[in-house]
Design a protein around this motif. Sequence first.
Motif, PDB file in Angstrom:
ATOM      1  N   MET A  44     -12.069  54.763  -3.117  1.00  0.00           N
ATOM      2  CA  MET A  44     -12.136  54.046  -4.396  1.00  0.00           C
ATOM      3  C   MET A  44     -10.767  53.499  -4.785  1.00  0.00           C
ATOM      4  O   MET A  44     -10.635  52.357  -5.252  1.00  0.00           O
ATOM      5  CB  MET A  44     -12.662  55.037  -5.433  1.00  0.00           C
ATOM      6  N   GLY A  45      -9.724  54.329  -4.561  1.00  0.00           N
ATOM      7  CA  GLY A  45      -8.363  53.870  -4.840  1.00  0.00           C
ATOM      8  C   GLY A  45      -8.006  52.681  -3.972  1.00  0.00           C
ATOM      9  O   GLY A  45      -7.360  51.732  -4.429  1.00  0.00           O
ATOM     10  N   ILE A  46      -8.468  52.713  -2.712  1.00  0.00           N
ATOM     11  CA  ILE A  46      -8.199  51.589  -1.809  1.00  0.00           C
ATOM     12  C   ILE A  46      -8.884  50.328  -2.326  1.00  0.00           C
ATOM     13  O   ILE A  46      -8.324  49.235  -2.257  1.00  0.00           O
ATOM     14  CB  ILE A  46      -8.662  51.927  -0.380  1.00  0.00           C
ATOM     15  N   LEU A 102      -9.477  49.531  -5.480  1.00  0.00           N
ATOM     16  CA  LEU A 102      -8.689  48.981  -6.587  1.00  0.00           C
ATOM     17  C   LEU A 102      -7.414  48.330  -6.062  1.00  0.00           C
ATOM     18  O   LEU A 102      -7.034  47.239  -6.478  1.00  0.00           O
ATOM     19  CB  LEU A 102      -8.332  50.094  -7.578  1.00  0.00           C
ATOM     20  N   PHE A 103      -6.755  49.023  -5.125  1.00  0.00           N
ATOM     21  CA  PHE A 103      -5.504  48.520  -4.565  1.00  0.00           C
ATOM     22  C   PHE A 103      -5.717  47.148  -3.933  1.00  0.00           C
ATOM     23  O   PHE A 103      -4.974  46.202  -4.195  1.00  0.00           O
ATOM     24  CB  PHE A 103      -4.998  49.530  -3.527  1.00  0.00           C
ATOM     25  N   VAL A 148      -8.292  45.036  -4.331  1.00  0.00           N
ATOM     26  CA  VAL A 148      -8.724  44.023  -5.300  1.00  0.00           C
ATOM     27  C   VAL A 148      -7.524  43.484  -6.067  1.00  0.00           C
ATOM     28  O   VAL A 148      -7.430  42.291  -6.371  1.00  0.00           O
ATOM     29  CB  VAL A 148      -9.785  44.614  -6.256  1.00  0.00           C
ATOM     30  N   GLY A 149      -6.552  44.376  -6.364  1.00  0.00           N
ATOM     31  CA  GLY A 149      -5.347  43.931  -7.045  1.00  0.00           C
ATOM     32  C   GLY A 149      -4.436  43.122  -6.137  1.00  0.00           C
ATOM     33  O   GLY A 149      -3.733  42.220  -6.574  1.00  0.00           O
TER      34      GLY A 149
END
Lengths: 299, 376
Positions: free
Chosen positions: A102-104, A106-107, A109-110
Amino acid sequence: MDFHLIFQSLLNSFQYAAVLSLSAFAIILIFKTSTTTNFAQGTISVFGAFLTAYLYTNFHFQILPALFLGVLVSFLFGYLVDTQIFRRSRRLTGIGKQMITMGIVLFTVGLMPVIFGNIDLNIAPIIEGVTSFHLFGIDAAFTITNQAILTTVLAIVIIGGLFVTLKFTKWGLGVRATASSETVAGLMGVNTHSITAMSWSIAGGIGALAAILYGPALGGTVSPSFMNGIQVNGFMASVLGGFGTFYGPIVGSWIIAISNNLLGISYPGVKDIILYVLILVVVLIRPIGLFGKKAIKKV
Amino acid sequence: MKTTIKERFNTVWKKFFPHLQKTSKAVGKGALKITKNTYIQFVFMGVILVVLQIIGAKGLLDVSLLRNIGITMIFTIAAIGLYILLGFAGLASLGTAGFVGLGAYLTAFCINNGIAVELALLICIVAAIVLGIVVGFISLRIEGMYLGIITLGLSEILVSLFRNLDSITGGINGMKINDKFYLFKYLFGESIRLGSFPAGRVNTFYVLVAVFVLLLCLARNITNSPTGRAMLTMKNSESAAQSMGIGLLRYRLLAFVVATVFAMIAGFLYMIYMPRIYPSDWTLAFSLNILAVVVVGGTKSIWGFLTGAFMIFGLNNLVLQNIPLFVQNPTLSILFNGALMVLVVMFYPGGFSQLYLEIKYKIQLRKMKGAKAHAK
């Protein structure tokens, strides 16, 4: 119901089924080797698609070399995710691993707008045009886009090739051994590090291929979230087919794609709801999925 | 005669600092105990939030800042449900988005049909209990990651209902509360207006704070009671729990009911605070964010959990948006959030709770060492 309509719906669902099965295969490959559901699958794929669209739109590359570069980038992205992140977090719980993916998401997408800018980027189909043909002596012609034929053929070839690889090569044996127990496979001399790294890379690569091939059908403009629907349905396909086997999710994705289109004939508005409810009922009756194997639970 | 270091330390402590022991006992009964009481800390936090809003209402604080604090609180309420569900009962759910959305839509539907706000909340809670029982029964049959994906499917069903029932939910154009609405209309008449900007929003903020503090206390009650311990046992080993006489059915249903009730209350509050919603608000990303709060925050300490909530929802809106670099590249803050999440989970699997407990432990250790050094 009209026979022509039904068969045409079947034809329409081929491309979706092909893309979905590629996604589902990527999900199951990572699930088997790293024991986590990879929420970043869609985003890693989109990263490659973004590069392809960037090269195609801004630098006027041919679509084919751009596609190769895009797939390569997602391949490397998957490799990096495994070697840099997942290799160091083997002891986490299932939820912890899911959170990392999930963190990946967000990372990435940013990251994508920062690298590729905020302008619309487009992907063109590899083959233009539509094939139409007559069958069964019906006057109305059946039509299918050439891109859809290409996608379907490619997906079947790639997934077939991967199944052959899984069954007959040393790497495939390694994957199956890692899937059944990572620790024991490691003790038996299987290089589990390279196995998982390759699995992540392949998952990234085929994900990107699916995204690039399906891009034109989704409107042609790439956005960070444009694989989300495919990804959610990929999970649904995996649950329906069962996480226990490699072929279960593939069959599940064909079932989902075809029934999605067939339901669309009669109930265009609520086809998703009917489909999800049906999947829910099937899974309630058979919690391990249609083709799953029952895991033995030890106390 | 051999004595351990601890015993020696205790004798030295008692010999040289009788006055310290007395005072610590005396203070323990009075002022210190009050600040150490978690419930009072919650109320204190609520008072700070109310003061912030009072300052804000005078125009001294940015309106969007307060709005973001409000939204952070609402999402945290949804996360508290998952904190109990995942952290104590060990059941993963990715359906939070759908449940919060259902709460919001139900509230709008009720208020638009002339039902009082309080009654709408009650209807939400009843619906949540029913939904929680249904999902709880599903969870008896399906476990682990399957359960997460099945709840995701439920959420998708709800979202496509929101999207397709045009006549009720307004389809993709979203739904809003049409008329003005008031709190306790039957008691105070039309004096406490809720909802839209600016008159209603201040009142709604107070309602938010009150509900937030109340629900925090409730969560604390559940987790520190035999119910919480039973859930924790169930999380660690189902077989052990069953052999100790803990019924899986009862506690799984209870955990899911608590989670859905919290989620739908969050939906209710979101609706009366915004008061406009769209089907596209309730995606997988929303559920994952809520899950991220629980994982990044950790479950061993409620303050660690609240820090996690702040990190996921608050940091971006309240802090980063004021830094020029992040204002120019709005997506950098998402990137930052993602990197933070990966790093925390990789290097601090217990989340901020673990960090919090470690710091607390170190402070205690230092105090003891200081006392020891003083004794010499």
